[in-house]
Design an enzyme around this catalytic site. Sequence first.
Site, mmCIF file in Angstrom:
data_model
loop_
_atom_site.group_PDB
_atom_site.id
_atom_site.type_symbol
_atom_site.label_atom_id
_atom_site.label_comp_id
_atom_site.label_asym_id
_atom_site.label_seq_id
_atom_site.Cartn_x
_atom_site.Cartn_y
_atom_site.Cartn_z
ATOM 1 C CG LEU A 149 92.676 -48.947 54.711
ATOM 2 C CD1 LEU A 149 93.979 -50.273 54.582
ATOM 3 C CD2 LEU A 149 91.938 -48.630 53.507
ATOM 4 C CG ASP A 150 86.620 -46.961 57.541
ATOM 5 O OD1 ASP A 150 87.164 -45.939 57.782
ATOM 6 O OD2 ASP A 150 85.732 -47.333 56.957
ATOM 7 C CB VAL A 151 89.369 -50.410 63.232
ATOM 8 C CG1 VAL A 151 89.363 -50.019 63.373
ATOM 9 C CG2 VAL A 151 89.620 -48.080 63.890
ATOM 10 C CB THR B 26 88.477 -51.334 55.939
ATOM 11 O OG1 THR B 26 87.605 -50.534 55.775
ATOM 12 C CG2 THR B 26 89.049 -51.492 54.542
ATOM 13 N NE ARG C 9 81.676 -49.100 57.131
ATOM 14 C CZ ARG C 9 82.444 -48.945 58.518
ATOM 15 N NH1 ARG C 9 83.235 -48.063 58.612
ATOM 16 N NH2 ARG C 9 81.650 -49.268 59.155
#
Length: 218
Positions: free
Chosen positions: A32-34, A36, A138
Site C-alpha cells: 500500500l502507498d505510505v 494509504t 491516484r
Amino acid sequence: MVTSPCKQSVLHAQYRREDASEDVVPRLSHRLDVETSGVLVLSTEKKLASRMAKQFQQRVVDKTYLAIVDGVPLEKEGTIDIPLTKSLDPTSTFYVQYKDEQNGKACTTKYRVLSELQGGKYCLVAFSPVTGRTHQIRAHAQLIGHPLVGDVKYNARVRESSSSRERLALHCCTLRFQHPATFEVIEPFACIDDTFPILTEAERDHFNAMVQQGIDWS
C-alpha cells in the site's frame, strides 16, 4: 491483517523471538502507498508468501478501496483504461507516472460513485484496481479530472494550498483471495476510521456497513 500505514520493521518486532533461529519475519504479499490505510496481507512463511504473491500477479485477488475525490464524475460508474508509465523526467517531483498510450503499461481501474458530499464539492468513490500499478488509483483519478483529497502528488489544489493538508483519502477496505494454506476463500475487511477526512461519524458507519455487505464489480 488489518493495518494503518506502518513499516514492515514494526510488524517484524511483533513476531521477533529471543532465539534468532526461531525468528519469524512477516513478508509482504503486496504493498500500500505510505499514506494509504486498510487491509494489508503478510505471510509468516516463505512458501505461503510466494503463493500469495502469485495470486496478486495473476490478478485473481479482488480489491475494493474507498476514496474521496474532488468534484463528482459525470459518469457515476465506469472503467478507466489509461496506460501508465513512470516519469523519466528528473525534475518531476510530484508526478511519478503519466498517461502514455504508446509505451505505457496496461492499467485498468473500475469505479463507482457512492455518494456526493458537501453539495458536490467532493464525492465518495469505491475503486477496484484490476491491474496493480504504482499509484494506479491516484493517477487514474487525476487523469479523469477528479484527484484524491489530500494527495500532494496528484492534486494540484493540495500542493498549492498554504493550509495544513488532510491525510490521503484512500483506504483499502477489502481483499478477496484464496488462503494460501487452507485454500479457503477469505475476505478481510477494514473499516474507515476517524482519521479518514471529511466524513462524519454517521457517514463512516453507513459506508462501512455498505461496503462490508459487498460491491458487485461484475
